[in-house]
Structure formats: C-alpha cells, structure tokens
Design a protein around this motif. Structure first.
Motif, short mmCIF file in Angstrom:
data_model
loop_
_atom_site.label_atom_id
_atom_site.label_comp_id
_atom_site.label_asym_id
_atom_site.label_seq_id
_atom_site.Cartn_x
_atom_site.Cartn_y
_atom_site.Cartn_z
N MET A 30 1.18 10.34 -1.39
CA MET A 30 1.98 10.54 -0.19
C MET A 30 3.45 10.64 -0.57
O MET A 30 3.88 10.07 -1.58
N GLN A 31 4.18 11.39 0.24
CA GLN A 31 5.60 11.58 0.00
C GLN A 31 6.37 11.32 1.30
O GLN A 31 5.78 11.23 2.38
N GLY A 32 7.71 11.20 1.17
CA GLY A 32 8.54 10.97 2.34
C GLY A 32 8.85 12.26 3.07
O GLY A 32 8.53 13.36 2.62
N ALA A 49 0.83 -1.21 0.00
CA ALA A 49 0.00 0.00 0.00
C ALA A 49 0.86 1.25 0.00
O ALA A 49 0.57 2.23 -0.70
N VAL A 50 1.95 1.25 0.82
CA VAL A 50 2.84 2.41 0.86
C VAL A 50 3.46 2.62 -0.51
O VAL A 50 3.52 3.76 -1.02
N GLU A 51 3.92 1.54 -1.15
CA GLU A 51 4.51 1.67 -2.48
C GLU A 51 3.49 2.26 -3.46
O GLU A 51 3.82 3.15 -4.26
N ALA A 109 19.74 15.11 -0.80
CA ALA A 109 18.77 14.87 0.27
C ALA A 109 18.28 13.42 0.24
O ALA A 109 18.15 12.81 -0.82
N THR A 110 18.00 12.89 1.43
CA THR A 110 17.40 11.56 1.54
C THR A 110 16.09 11.69 2.32
O THR A 110 15.85 12.69 3.01
N TYR A 111 15.26 10.64 2.20
CA TYR A 111 13.92 10.73 2.79
C TYR A 111 13.60 9.46 3.56
O TYR A 111 14.12 8.39 3.27
N ARG A 112 12.69 9.59 4.52
CA ARG A 112 12.20 8.46 5.28
C ARG A 112 10.66 8.49 5.20
O ARG A 112 10.05 9.53 4.95
N PHE A 113 10.03 7.38 5.45
CA PHE A 113 8.56 7.33 5.35
C PHE A 113 7.90 7.55 6.71
O PHE A 113 6.80 8.10 6.78
#
Length: 947
Positions: A903-905, A893-895, A917-921
């Motif tokens: 939705m974004q990180g 579902a997140v994918e 930059a890096t991202y987390r969920f």
C-alpha cells in the motif's frame, strides 16, 4: 541428399536403413516409392475418359474398368511434347479414327501428333494440351496402357520415358442386356402387372442392350423355353416387348397361369458361315401367384466377414460363438405367425424353435418383402448347426435350410484390433502406456502373461475370454508374451503393442501416484508433497481406503466431443465412450467461461472411484490398487454422475503445470489461467452434494517455457484458457486496466454486474477478504478441524460470524463474496468480527482495515514498539498523528504493508512555495475496486505468481 538421383526414370525408390550397431550387419529398412517428372521436358499430365460429355480421370494407382466400346479418351500433355505413343499390353495402338489417327515414324512406330497451332489447341486450366484417341476393336480382359511423350519432328523423335504415364484397364466390351422393369425373384399376381414406364398397361418388358451391334450379334428372348418374336431396337439399344407370342406367332401355353416364369435373354455372335455362337445369357425368374404363395428371397448370417461361404451351397464356416440371421420373405407376415426358424444344437436331434413374438425373436420391417433380423443365437459347441426357415400361408408353404459349421481355433485376440506386421508378428498400434487385452481361448484353463495368471472372465457367456491389462508400456514396440494352458497342453503366443506415444487427442497414460509425474511429452506435469497418497473423498468411515499403489489416469480429451478421450470401439464394435453426451455438452457450454477460449489441450486427470467401505460391491484389490478411468464410459458411470464421496482425491494439495499455446505473445500472460471442471462445494457452505462446474485455478506463469502452474485438491478436466474479451469500463480505465484484466482472468476479482466491472466502486469487506483468500491459496476447508454438529446453534457448524452463516446466501453479494471464503479467512486469523460478533461483509472497507487484513494474510512481521511505528509513519504521512490518535491498533499493520510495498499514500496538494510532494494515508477512506486490484497485483508479483 538431393532427389531424384536419376532424371530419366519415372518410378523411383528411396531406401533408408537404420543400423542397430556399428557392425552395420543388422538393420531396419524402410522403402519409399515416388514418381519423378520434369515439366520443362515432355510429360504426360493425365488421361481422362469421356462418357456422354462427362470426363473422368483414369486411375494411375489402381484399375480402371471400361464396360463398353468404343471408349473416347483424352490425353493431356505439356507444351514441350510434340507426339505421344500409346501402347496396349506392349503393342503400339492406332485407333484409325479420322482426324486423329496415329502417324508412322521410321524409328518409333505409331505415334499421335500433338496440335502445334495455338489457335487449334484445346487446353485444360493448367495449359496442358489435349490429344484425343478412341479405344475400339479390343478384346476383353486386363490391359496395361503406356502413354509415352516425345519431342521433335517425325524422323527425329526423342522419347522421354520419365514423363510417361502407365494405367491398368479392365475391358469388358462384350454385349450384355439390362432389364429395366423386372428382377430375379419378382412376385406378381399377374403378368399384366408388368408395366413399361408410367403407362399401367401390361404385360410389357423393357430394357437396353449394351455393346450390341445388330450386324455382329443376334438377341433371342424366351419365356419358359419358348422363343419370342425378334425384338426391335432403337439407335441406343433400347427395346420393349409387348407381343408375347412365340416366334411362329403361336400362344405360349400357360403363360398367364400361376407359377414360375423364366425369362431368358441370349446374345449370339454371328459367324461368316451363317452359324451363331452363344456369348452371354441373362435369366430372370418371375413368380406369378394369384393367391400370394410365400417366397423366401434371402436367408443367411448377418456378418459375411465372420461367416465365410463353405464348399457347398448354403453352408458357412465360422469361429464365432453366436450368430445373427437375416432374411427377407414375400407374401408372409411374422406378426401372423406365418414363418418360423428352427435349428438343432450340435450332437442333438432336438429342434429348437425360435419364438415368433416377444424379445427372443426377430426385429422385422416392411410387409412384402418383409425383412427380419434375429437376436443373437448361441453356437456353444464346435460342429454343424442347421437352421431352417419355414414360411407358410393358406395358399402354400416354402422352406430354406442353411448350415453353419463352427470350427475350432487355438485362440483369437479379440481386442485390441490387430494386424500382421512386416516381420510376421501380430501387432496393435496404440497411443497409451497401457492396454486391455482380450483373448478368446475356448477350453483354456488360464492364460499366463509373464508372472500374472489370468482366469476366465465372467463378463462373457458362450465363450472363454481372458482379460488382461498390460501396463508400463514404453514408447515404441512392446512384446507381450503369453502362454495358454489347456490341461497339460501349452500354447505360446506373442502380441506386439506399438505405443506411438504422441500427444494428440485420444492419448492416454496410467502412472502410479508419485511426487512428480510428467506425461504427453511434458505438456502436463503434476507434483505432490512427499508421502502424498490417494484416498476416498470421505473422512468419516472407520475403515478408510488410503493407498500409495493406485494409478492416476491421464488423457487428452476432445473439446468437439465434449470431453471424450477414447473415440475407438470396443471388442463388440460399440463406442467406448459416449461421443455426444448431452449433460457433458452442457458443462462445456457453461456461461462461466463465456469470455474465455482454449489456450492448451484439454486434459483429463482421474483417480477413479471407490465405493463405501461398507458396500457389498467394494473390491479391496481394486480399491487399493485400481486406477482412474475414462470420463464418459458407455458401460460405466459418467464423471458428472459420480457420488462425490466415492471419488478418489489426493490427501495433500498438489500442483499442476500445463503448457499453453506457444504462439501467445509474452505480454499476454496476464490473460491466461488454468480452469478445472470438477466437483465444487456450495459457496454458502451447505452439505448438499457439490456441483460439477468450471473452477478458475489461476496459476503462476513462466513465459520462457510457455507453462502455467496452479494448485489443486481434486481431479477432473484441466485446460489453459485465454481471456479474449474484457469489460468496456475496464478497457477505458486510466491506470488499472491491466491489473483488473489480470485479476478477472484468474477470477480473483469478478465483475459486479453482468455487463460492467465497475472498477471505481468501493470494494466491500467481503470482497477484499475473498480476494486475499484466493491470492494466498488458503484452503476453503480444513478437514482435520471441520465439525458438522447436529446442533443448529453450534457456532462450529454455523460459522464464526452472526451475519455470515452456513447455508445462507449473503444479501447483495453479487457473487463477489460468500460464506466459504469469509469463513476460511476467519479460520486462518485474517479477519475478526465486531463487538457484536458480526463481520459486516457488505460494508465498504476502509484503508486502515484493509491494511490489517493484508498484514495478517501476508504474515508480515509487526512492530511491537508502537511508538517507533508512529515515528516511522509520521515521516511518511502527514496524517500519521491523527491515525495514532484515533486508530492506534492499526498503526503496526499500516507500517508493515507500506514497508512491504503493498500500500502507498495519497499525494497531497502542494502548498504555496512547496516543491517536494507530501503524502497522507487516509485510514478512514473507502478503498475502490481499482485500488484493490493494484494492491493485489503487487502481492502476486511479490509471491512470484506473475512475471
């Protein structure tokens, strides 16, 4: 073309001809009259009369009446004018008044000079110059006055007719008398009751002579034929009579005895020969009754427009079938039975006595004089009806008789109101594509309209009335032909219904339900899926009414009259709708629309009502082929009082498109939505009758067409509303202000407290899923699968979740979520409960759970290979491995929601030396209301519901 075409003509006419074909032989002609003046050339602005220092302009389109001479007039002209001529009935007029008498011009005759010295000029506020004249020595009658301006000097004047003014005057300059303290029919116990002014000493008679000069006229006052001493006048013509001896100073016989006293004032013109000629005479009868004998002052039909005076006194002619009598009586009291009314029916010598008490007889007011008004008295047959009023007391009696003749007429169009047009046809102007027609045709068997035979209506007594509704009227003139049948006799008639077809308040239309319907010039459009029908709002009866032949009613309603559509009157002169209905007023003052104001017309759309099939009042033809009705009928059930199950609804969800105010700028679309005032089911799912209240339908905006489109499942009032007021904590929000405003304007998200939106608070599970149900237009109930079990423990009745039960108001929900929205989401498969069967609606929603609900609501395709999903997420989010380890079920579902762009990180802090930059969920992180608003906006934009 340029107007005017003639600079020298005052009264001009513009003619327009509309030809019906290229032969130019047949045409319709319209004429327009106008007056032309050039104010840089001589012109008369206006003429006014001066009475006691007060000025009144003469009427140049009607007739001005002047009742006394001399009469002072002021003529106002513009500055190019040097002289004016005044003509009375075509003859030059000179008032011969010093200071402004007319001058003689060799070629133009008598003219009045316009003051040229600026220091002596008297001007109005527009700079027009005053020229005073005085009318005097003119005989009575109709006078045409022409005031013509000139320019130049005497001997070389130039007349300018285009600047003249024309007036019609009726002059009544003959002398007359006004009696101040007595009137005809006056009743007193003694003449000593006649006072002058406030001094209670009598007898005294006072009055004033008008247009009376003692040098030219004599006045003679007499009582019962005995001439009194000459009256003495003051400078204004006022007089008082206190000496009631005759001219020879003798007492008048029986002056103070009971009986009638005729006071006569005669005015004579003096002649040079010493004789005199009677000019006018005023006579007043005063009744002296020391014992109060009754006197009938009036007795007649109430409506003199329908009861015309006959050839003889106290006779009336009518074609009405009933009459209301009015009158007034002195010295008699209905409550004591001191007067009665009797009458005879046509062809009968039996006298009918109207009751003097109860509901059958007169509403009466006052004591002396006492007025009365009867109830409606039937006149069922043609012929003469004689009515006699008797008034009787112990001191005497009196009676008065009137005769009313009811005449036969072939037919009368009672409704709609009609007039005779320029072609001689009877016409009614309407603003709708249908019209109820009432024709009274006494003695008729039926009336045939086209192929429809109409029988006598049962709604009327004492008259034969036929009721017919003309439908599918086109814009413009519609010729309605009919034939009245009386035995073998036929009589034809025609009524022109002119449908002006203008989209303003009061406009109405009826259309048979169809896939697409457009009314009011495209201001309102409705669409339904193929094969949509209308039905009674009840799935239970065995004999359900389902029809494709019913008409929907459309109307443009009035906001100022709280939803009334038709402000006209019916055939009886009564308002068709209640124009100030208190209950409807409360609906339109609902707090639910406090932050909104109208941005379109108010539309009423209605399918009508159908009674329960088992009811004895149900009419099969009306149920299947009837129509919607007005919302606030004075003689029917108001929209808010209808039985919910009796209302007619479409069996499939429809869409409505409304045009909104074109002056609203394009970027303000986010504040617009469609509101509907309709029956709304209880939020807690109770079976109690739904409430009539405003419902926010949201809507899809098309800024290029200034339209908004929304779905609906019930009829009612529809209107585009503009959200003009936001919340302080929304206005101050750094990055979600527009998203929050847009969602509130559609009620997709609501304020959390009365004065605050609280956008940074965590959003609950209940509110998030409610938002998804609204966005995706998920029906709150599926009637095909709904089961209301009598067993209170039956889950199909109580609801899916143990903590969200039907009939319960959810604790701390603050109106942000409720049973019906959560149950709808459960039915649609968007949410599932915990291991204990609960939903936990008040808990903050975690991002991983929001992703799952959103993926289901959007019907996103989920990756069946979870390994590939983990790999894809690992490339995007630094915490993907932890998500896969702890919440493996949420990975697909997140994918899906990330891939869809919903939705974004969350950006990580850069490490030393790191540039990209890096991202987390953050799957466990609670989502804020502002974050949910941004997600909702992305969804709506993908669904193309917003620009």
């Amino acid at each position: 073309m340029d107007l005017p075409t003639d600079n020298n003509a005052l009264n001009q006419q513009f003619i327009v001809r509309f030809y019906t074909d290229l032969t130019f032989r047949t045409f319709v002609e319209s004429r327009y009259d106008f007056s032309f003046q050039q104010y840089d050339r001589p012109a008369v602005a206006y003429v006014e009369r001066v009475i006691g220092g007060v000025t009144t302009k003469l009427n140049n389109t009607g007739v001005t009446q002047i009742n006394s001479l001399p009469a002072d007039l002021n003529i106002y002209v513009n500055s190019p004018t040097t002289y004016v001529k005044v003509k009375l009935n075509g003859v030059d007029y000179n008032d011969n008044v010093g200071g402004h008498a007319a001058a003689d011009d060799p070629s133009q005759g008598k003219v009045y000079a316009v003051e040229q010295n600026p220091a002596l000029q008297v001007k109005d506020d527009k700079g027009n110059i005053k020229v005073p004249i005085t009318l005097q020595g003119i005989p009575d009658g109709a006078i045409k006055v022409q005031v013509v301006p000139y320019t130049g000097a005497l001997g070389s004047l130039s007349r300018y007719p285009a600047g003249q003014k024309n007036y019609d005057i009726t002059l009544f300059g003959s002398p007359y008398v006004i009696l101040s303290n007595i009137y005809n029919g006056m009743s007193v116990k003694s003449l000593s009751e006649l006072y002058c002014g406030s001094t209670p000493v009598g007898p005294c008679i006072e009055g004033r002579f008008v247009n009376f000069t003692p040098a030219d006229y004599d006045a003679v006052v007499s009582i019962n034929g005995k001439e009194l001493k000459p009256v003495t006048l003051d400078g204004a013509g006022n007089f008082k009579i206190t000496d009631f001896k005759d001219k020879d100073n003798n007492d008048i016989p029986n002056l103070f005895a009971d009986g009638k006293k005729t006071i006569k004032v005669s005015i004579y013109r003096k002649n040079a020969s010493g004789t005199r000629q009677l000019v006018t005479e005023t006579s007043v009868d005063i009744f002296v009754f020391s014992q109060q004998v009754p006197v009938i002052q009036a007795f007649e039909p109430k409506d003199n427009t329908k009861f015309k005076p006959g050839a003889n006194p106290d006779t009336y002619v009518t074609d009405e079938t009933e009459v209301v009598l009015t009158g007034s009586i002195l010295n008699a009291d209905i409550a004591s039975g001191q007067y009665t009314i009797t009458y005879n029916q046509v062809g009968s010598t039996t006298q009918v006595v109207l009751k003097t008490a109860g509901t059958d007889f007169p509403v009466y007011t006052g004591m002396s004089p006492q007025t009365f008004e009867t109830k409606k008295i039937p006149l069922p047959k043609y012929g003469d009806y004689t009515f006699r009023l008797d008034a009787k007391t112990g001191n005497g009696s009196v009676s008065k008789t009137i005769t009313i003749s009811r005449q036969a007429t072939p037919y009368i169009i009672m409704y709609p109101p009609v007039f005779t047009n320029e072609t001689g046809n009877v016409q009614a102007n309407i603003n709708k594509n249908f019209q109820e027609i009432l024709i009274r045709a006494d003695g008729a068997d039926n009336i045939v309209f086209g192929k429809d035979t109409v029988l006598k209506s049962q709604d009327y007594t004492n008259m034969d009335v036929f009721k017919y509704e003309a439908k599918q009227l086109k814009a413009g003139q519609n010729s309605i032909k009919f034939t009245i049948n009386r035995g073998t006799t036929k009589q034809s008639g025609t009524l022109i219904l002119n449908n002006v077809d203008t989209a303003i308040e009061g406009a109405q239309a009826k259309l048979n339900i169809a896939n697409k319907m457009k009314v009011f010039g495209g201001d309102l459009e409705i669409s339904f899926p193929k094969d949509t029908k209308l039905m009674r709002n009840d799935m239970n009866p065995a004999n359900q009414f389902v029809s494709a032949d019913r008409d929907l009613f459309f109307g443009i309603a009035s906001l100022s009259d709280y939803g009334a559509v038709d402000k006209s009157e019916d055939a009886n002169g009564d308002d068709i709708e209640d124009l100030n209905d208190g209950a409807s007023r409360d609906k339109f003052n609902d707090a639910a629309i406090d932050r909104f104001k109208p941005a379109s017309k108010l539309f009423w759309v209605d399918g009508g009502t159908i009674p329960d099939p088992t009811s004895t009042t149900v009419d099969l033809k009306d149920a299947l082929q009837g129509s919607g009705t007005l919302p606030l009928p004075r003689s029917g059930v108001e929209y808010y009082s209808r039985d919910f199950e009796d209302t007619v609804i479409p069996n499939k969800q429809g869409t409505i498109t409304l045009k909104y105010d074109p002056s609203i700028r394009g970027d303000s679309w986010k504040y617009l939505s469609i509101f509907e005032l309709t029956f709304v089911e209880k939020e807690n799912g109770e079976d109690d009758p739904p409430e009539m209240k405003w419902k926010n339908l949201g809507g899809k905006i098309d800024t290029s067409k200034n339209t908004i489109t929304a779905t609906f499942d019930k009829f009612g009032y529809f209107m585009v509303m503009y959200m003009y007021d936001s919340f302080d904590d929304v206005r101050d929000h750094a990055w979600a202000r527009d998203d929050l405003d847009m969602l509130y304007s559609r009620f997709i998200m609501m304020n959390k407290s009365p004065g605050d939106f609280l956008p940074n608070d965590a959003i609950s599970r209940g509110e998030f899923v409610t938002m998804l149900v609204k966005i995706y237009d998920i029906p709150l109930e599926n009637r095909d699968t709904t089961n209301r079990s009598a067993d209170p423990q039956d889950p199909s009745s109580k609801g899916t979740f143990s903590d969200v039960q039907r009939g319960e108001n959810l604790l701390n929900s603050n109106g942000l979520y409720d049973f019906v929205h959560i149950e709808a989401a459960a039915r649609a498969g968007i949410v599932r409960g915990t291991d204990s069967g609960a939903f936990l609606p008040g808990e903050s929603i975690k991002r991983k759970d929001a992703a799952q609900m959103l993926a289901r609501a959007a019907n996103l395709k989920l990756n069946n290979n979870i390994t590939n999903s983990i790999a894809a997420l690992t490339k995007q989010f630094t915490d993907a491995p932890a998500l896969a380890a702890s919440d493996r079920y949420a990975v697909p579902a997140v994918e899906a929601v990330v891939k869809a762009g919903f939705m974004q990180g969350i950006e990580n802090s850069l490490l030393p030396g790191q540039k990209k930059a890096t991202y987390r969920f953050e799957p466990e992180l609670p989502m804020t209301r502002a974050e949910a608003a941004v997600i909702a906006t992305r969804i709506l934009r993908q669904l193309k519901k917003i620009p």
